[in-house]
Design an enzyme around this catalytic site. Structure first.
Site, short mmCIF file in Angstrom:
data_model
loop_
_atom_site.label_atom_id
_atom_site.label_comp_id
_atom_site.label_asym_id
_atom_site.label_seq_id
_atom_site.Cartn_x
_atom_site.Cartn_y
_atom_site.Cartn_z
CB SER A 85 -0.81 -0.04 1.24
OG SER A 85 -1.56 1.20 1.21
CE1 TYR B 277 -3.98 -2.33 5.13
CE2 TYR B 277 -3.26 0.07 4.57
CZ TYR B 277 -3.69 -1.38 4.10
OH TYR B 277 -3.49 -1.55 2.76
#
Length: 264
Positions: free
Chosen positions: A140, A153
């Site tokens: 990401s 995350y």
């Protein structure tokens, strides 16, 4: 490039994983579709339009490391080889550090980091033996920068880069490749299924996510990057500029992130 190749996709029941399945099928790949929800995998298998002999629906929980060796053998028994592994299984969060239960961090790391590591270790001996193979790992933009309410995350995605960069160096002379994919805002259900501070489902869709790049366009760009041998690729809109700001103007990015509003 992908014609008759065997591509194993985790997180294949929705989002980027589903889009990759459809895109790879159009290029003639043979598919292994994995996620926890078998009914959704069956739906995706039908959506690919592939004949039954060219697709294997293989339900899988990436956190169940004890089951992975058996799953690898199932794939090999069906297709005889594994050419590509697209690791897309993952979850995110929406919570401040001060409020987040430690179990949330443990869950994030289990799914986003330890799961891909365990599956990679289960598949790696086979790829080394056949002297070819390509790991394609969905990280990401948050794997490169830290963002409010996504601490776990971000940590899990940062960890992926360290592990797979090291793996790339180790297998460089063995015919294996590693591509890290860093999407920004892609139109997927990941935000609505995020974990809250207590570990419950967040249940809200982010506006930025809803306005993001379509998943099929993201899949097209991923396959283009894989075909060209890219080691790392950034996919999305202006949010991907944050990676370059981090590298060249870190103080500017830090100020922007500090001033970012907390989501309610």
């Amino acid at each position: 490039m992908f014609n008759q190749k065997v591509a194993w996709i985790t997180g294949a029941s929705s989002g980027i994983g589903e889009a990759l399945a459809v895109a790879l099928a159009r290029q003639g790949a043979r598919l292994v579709l994995s996620a926890r929800r078998e009914d959704e995998l069956q739906r995706v298998a039908l959506a690919t339009g592939l004949p039954a002999e060219a697709v294997l629906v293989l339900p899988l929980d990436v956190t169940d490391a004890d089951d992975l060796a058996e799953k690898v053998q199932t794939v090999l028994a069906r297709f005889g080889r594994i050419d590509y592994v697209f690791q897309n299984a993952g979850i995110t969060q929406r919570s401040l550090v001060q409020n987040t239960d430690p179990s949330v961090y443990q869950r994030l790391m289990a799914v986003n980091f330890f799961g891909p590591v365990a599956l990679t270790q289960a598949i790696l001996p086979h790829m080394l033996a056949q002297k070819s193979g390509h790991f394609v790992v969905t990280s990401s933009v948050a794997g490169k920068i830290g963002v409010k309410q996504r601490s776990g995350y971000c940590a899990s995605k940062h960890a992926l880069h360290g592990f797979f960069d090291a793996l790339r160096a180790e297998v460089a002379n063995s015919g294996l490749r590693v591509t890290m994919v860093c999407p920004g805002y892609i139109r997927t259900p990941i935000s609505s299924s995020a974990l809250s501070a207590s570990g419950e489902v967040y249940g809200k869709s982010d506006k930025a996510q809803e306005q993001g790049m379509p998943a099929d366009e993201c899949a097209r760009r991923i396959l283009k990057a894989v075909a060209s041998g890219r080691e790392e690729v950034y996919i999305g809109g202006v949010e991907t500029w944050g990676i370059y700001l981090k590298r060249f103007f870190p103080a500017v990015l830090s100020r922007m992130l500090r001033n970012r509003a907390v989501e309610q």
